[in-house]
Design a protein around this motif. Structure first.
Motif, short mmCIF file in Angstrom:
data_model
loop_
_atom_site.label_atom_id
_atom_site.label_comp_id
_atom_site.label_asym_id
_atom_site.label_seq_id
_atom_site.Cartn_x
_atom_site.Cartn_y
_atom_site.Cartn_z
N LEU A 347 0.83 -1.20 0.00
CA LEU A 347 0.00 0.00 0.00
C LEU A 347 0.87 1.25 0.00
N LYS A 348 1.97 1.22 0.75
CA LYS A 348 2.90 2.35 0.77
C LYS A 348 3.52 2.55 -0.62
N LYS A 349 3.93 1.45 -1.25
CA LYS A 349 4.52 1.53 -2.59
C LYS A 349 3.51 2.07 -3.59
N LEU A 350 2.27 1.61 -3.45
CA LEU A 350 1.20 2.06 -4.36
C LEU A 350 0.98 3.56 -4.21
N ASN A 351 0.93 4.02 -2.98
CA ASN A 351 0.72 5.45 -2.74
C ASN A 351 1.87 6.29 -3.28
N ASN A 352 3.10 5.76 -3.15
CA ASN A 352 4.27 6.49 -3.67
C ASN A 352 4.25 6.54 -5.20
N LYS A 353 3.88 5.42 -5.80
CA LYS A 353 3.90 5.35 -7.27
C LYS A 353 2.87 6.27 -7.91
N PHE A 354 1.70 6.35 -7.26
CA PHE A 354 0.61 7.12 -7.87
C PHE A 354 0.28 8.38 -7.04
N ALA A 355 1.29 8.89 -6.36
CA ALA A 355 1.08 10.06 -5.48
C ALA A 355 0.55 11.27 -6.23
N ASP A 356 0.96 11.43 -7.47
CA ASP A 356 0.57 12.63 -8.23
C ASP A 356 -0.60 12.38 -9.18
N SER A 357 -1.12 11.15 -9.17
CA SER A 357 -2.21 10.86 -10.12
C SER A 357 -3.57 11.03 -9.48
#
Length: 357
Positions: A347-357
């Motif tokens: 979940l942390k990785k997902l949030n980092n990857k799509f932080a700007d989307s």
């Protein structure tokens, strides 16, 4: 029903290992995870109401979830919902709630319980809580319920009690952190170790005595505004004081240093529902050990899976073994059960990857 019996229901966690159903906006305690028609917090509230007057059940949660609590528990009054203005672990919030209850009823007996655990045999749960209340009524003790371990679980803390104790209620020798597998096996072999369920029972005076002895600074912080509690001035005082409290669990704050700790080995089955795999263990399964919640599922050559969707969704799965399949609105999780502990980090990785989307 005894008017001196109170409950503090802990309902502020996020439950990130239950993503994508459990989110920061709508944590797992507010979901019908088991597919029973009741959310976890509703089931817990109703369970406690069998021994505690419903008006004496206080729900501890953070500001964001106050409206959710009132929506799912419409009979509770505003003063029963205690809102934390900041995340400060379990010691400050339990102290805060205990002082509010102390001011209302100095003779109060308290049970502190999480809002998101699974307990099937509710009659045995009530019987155990009553025994704890009876023990605490005339003794200055702090009690906890321990779960008899069924396997060497490395995800729980353990409680060691005196090995040769013949009493039903046993003196606690020490609390143990989550062990590695080898140590967990050793605990079970010794026979005097229990899983720590995080369910506590005590008189309001006994718990405040423990705070006075081991957390004097924190107690004094809250006592400085004691007169404001249960009045219109409480909100302002708590908004200023609460964020300054130490971030510490009730275990570290008072349970571990205290010498008057006793444990009752629980007579009921229990699961903390901490992961999808833990939920899988409690659900009914088909002949291929697949567990399905809500979905209309056709499973071909598939074994050992858990499928959880919105109500009535049609799901077709083929050739899948020991997987977690969770479909929740605009999110889909397909992940091996054996790697379920990774979901929180994913979940942390997902949030980092799509932080700007």
């Amino acid at each position: 029903m005894n008017k001196n019996y109170y409950a503090i229901l802990m309902a502020g966690g996020i439950g990130s290992r239950f993503w994508p159903v459990s989110t920061a906006e709508l944590p797992k305690q507010f979901h019908d995870i088991l597919g029973t028609g009741e959310t976890l917090i509703q089931k817990t509230f109703n369970r406690l109401s069998a021994i505690i007057p419903s008006e004496n059940i206080y729900i501890l949660t953070n500001n964001e979830y106050g409206s959710l609590v009132k929506e799912q528990l419409p009979t509770v009054k505003d003063e029963q919902v205690i809102l934390e203005p900041a995340m400060r672990n379990t010691a400050p919030c339990i102290l805060y709630a205990s002082l509010k209850i102390k001011k209302e009823n100095p003779d109060a007996m308290l049970v502190v319980a999480p809002s998101d655990h699974w307990i099937e045999d509710e009659a045995s749960f009530i019987k155990d809580i009553q025994l704890c209340f009876d023990t605490c009524q005339n003794n200055d003790v702090l009690m906890t319920l321990g779960i008899k371990p069924t396997f060497p679980n490395t995800g729980y803390g353990y409680i060691q009690h005196k090995k040769d104790a013949t009493e039903v209620v046993k003196k606690v020798e020490r609390f143990c952190e989550k062990p590695d597998y080898k140590t967990a096996k050793k605990f079970i072999k010794q026979g005097n170790f229990l899983w720590n369920a995080g369910i506590f029972v005590w008189s309001v005076q006994s718990v405040l005595n423990a705070f006075e002895k081991y957390q004097t600074a924190m107690l004094n912080q809250f006592l400085s505004g004691f007169e404001s509690l249960n009045t219109d001035e409480e909100k302002e005082f708590i908004a200023e004081t609460y964020p300054e409290a130490e971030n510490i669990s009730i275990d570290y704050a008072i349970m571990e240093p205290s010498k008057n700790i006793y444990v009752l080995p629980a007579s009921f089955d229990w699961n903390d529902l901490g992961t999808w795999g833990a939920l899988y263990n409690e659900l009914p399964k088909d002949e291929n050990k697949n567990a399905v919640v809500n979905a209309k599922a056709l499973l071909e050559n598939s074994k050992g899976n858990i499928i959880h969707t919105t109500k009535g969704k049609t799901v077709v799965v083929g050739g899948l073994k020991n997987y977690i399949v969770i479909d929740e609105k605009d999110k889909l999780l397909i992940y091996p059960k054996k790697k379920e502990q990774e979901i929180k980090d994913l979940l942390k990785k997902l949030n980092n990857k799509f932080a700007d989307s």
